[in-house]
Enzyme design. Structure first.
Site, PDB file in Angstrom:
ATOM      1  N   SER A 192       0.614  -0.732   0.329  1.00 53.51           N
ATOM      2  CA  SER A 192      -0.026  -0.095   0.114  1.00 53.51           C
ATOM      3  C   SER A 192       0.829   0.874   0.149  1.00 53.51           C
ATOM      4  CB  SER A 192      -0.843  -0.349   1.148  1.00 53.51           C
ATOM      5  OG  SER A 192      -2.250   0.562   1.120  1.00 53.51           O
ATOM      6  N   LYS A 249     -12.274   8.503  -7.654  1.00 50.42           N
ATOM      7  CA  LYS A 249     -11.401   9.935  -7.560  1.00 50.42           C
ATOM      8  C   LYS A 249     -10.507   9.593  -7.083  1.00 50.42           C
ATOM      9  CE  LYS A 249     -13.666  13.867  -6.754  1.00 50.42           C
ATOM     10  NZ  LYS A 249     -14.090  14.571  -4.867  1.00 50.42           N
TER      11      LYS A 249
END
Length: 371
Positions: A192, A249
């Protein structure tokens, strides 16, 4: 070393109370790697001459470099009280800084080391320790000014908050000295947020048995990460898109960000986007083959050998890494950083948030303390 030890013992044969001879003998033990003998020798001197500043200072020096910082500080303070204008004051100031540095008190370390540098500007050990202290505080420009040639950031993380990640990346991108990202030891990961951070470093390295990727952004409290919309058999060839506008987004912003880092460092931008959109991951060897990282190194020594002679883009110029024979300072997490690393783990942070929410709910249902 053997000659120094011989002469010190010869001197003690004439006068066993000669403090300087005891100190020289203690340092001979220290240079030979016999730290415990050095400490024991200095403690014997203190027992016979408790008002002499020198043994306190040298004992503080020994303890500061053997993982006993608080004991070192006590001895060094005693030495400075006994002899406030001692010739070796610059060394004692450096040792005070080093002791605070070892204890994870980086701001205090900077304060002592700056005093040492002002006292003796040409003392190289104070410059090296000061560079390390500034690096720990994230003040990389000052670390460079103090003499640091490069910084190695050891990475082992499941991820973290986007805002914190971007602050770290900004510091790396603005660094005036090369920053090397190193995913280690074996079994570690740069998952991540760690993937973005590794992409941002000037040189990306991994140890065998490590991995990176799974860089899809996830909202705190979200039941599931952004995922492609379900497709039917009739629209199998249709392009996939995340479900909600917010998810689109988040994903598109993350893709653009990691692609910009990949382009900046000349690494594989296509796979970077895949790590965000699809949560793809790679092992160290596969990452090297795919052009995601620069080096696979089994150890820190192996890493330093492979870094030597590499050219690194720094702003508009180039810098050549010269790591052969470099003096390396290693700084493990102090207990506060370890604690913060645990509670800021996204999984733990989410659980703590739920505990806090339910605690508030229970308090609203049962306000105050009943009698």
């Amino acid at each position: 070393i053997d000659e120094a030890r011989h002469l010190a013992r010869k001197s003690l044969e004439f006068d066993d109370r000669e403090t300087l001879a005891h100190v020289v003998l203690a340092h001979a033990f220290g240079f030979a790697g016999q730290q415990q003998q050095m400490i024991a020798s200095l403690e014997r001197v203190l027992a016979s001459d408790p008002n002499n500043a020198a043994p306190y200072g040298h004992l503080g020096y020994a303890l500061s470099y053997t993982g006993r910082p608080d004991e070192a500080i006590a001895y060094l303070e005693k030495a400075m009280r006994l002899s406030p204008k001692d010739y070796f004051m610059f060394q004692w100031l450096t040792c005070m800084g080093w002791a605070h540095l070892s204890a994870g008190r980086y701001a205090e370390a900077v304060s002592w080391l700056e005093r040492s540098r002002q006292s003796r500007p040409d003392y190289h050990l104070s410059h090296r320790a000061l560079a390390a202290a500034y690096a720990q505080l994230g003040r990389l420009e000052e670390a460079q000014a103090a003499g640091a040639e490069f910084v190695v950031v050891r990475i082992d993380t499941p991820g973290g908050l986007d805002a914190s990640m971007r602050e770290m990346i900004k510091a790396v991108l603005a660094s005036p000295i090369p920053v090397v990202g190193y995913v280690s030891p074996a079994g570690a990961r740069a998952a991540s947020a760690g993937t973005y951070l590794l992409y941002a470093t000037h040189i990306a390295a991994m140890a065998p048995g490590t991995n990176l990727g799974a860089a899809t952004p996830v909202q705190m409290g979200s039941p599931k990460p952004p995922s492609p919309a379900d497709k039917t058999e009739d629209d199998e060839a249709a392009p996939v898109a995340p479900g909600s506008a917010m998810e689109r987004k988040l994903v598109n912003d993350a893709v653009a960000y990691i692609e910009s880092l990949a382009q900046l460092r000349g690494r594989n931008a296509e796979w970077a986007a895949k790590a965000v959109r699809e949560g793809a991951s790679l092992s160290a060897e596969d990452a090297l083959k795919a052009g995601v990282i620069n080096i696979v190194a089994a150890s820190e020594n192996d890493l330093l050998k492979k870094l030597d002679g590499l050219d690194v883009q720094l702003g508009e110029g180039m810098a050549k890494l010269e790591t052969e024979g470099a003096v390396v300072y290693r700084y493990p997490f102090d207990w506060r950083s370890e604690f913060l690393a645990i509670i800021t783990n996204p999984n733990v942070a989410y659980v703590l948030m739920l505990v806090g929410i339910y605690g508030l709910i229970l308090e609203f249902y049962n306000p105050g303390i009943g009698v």
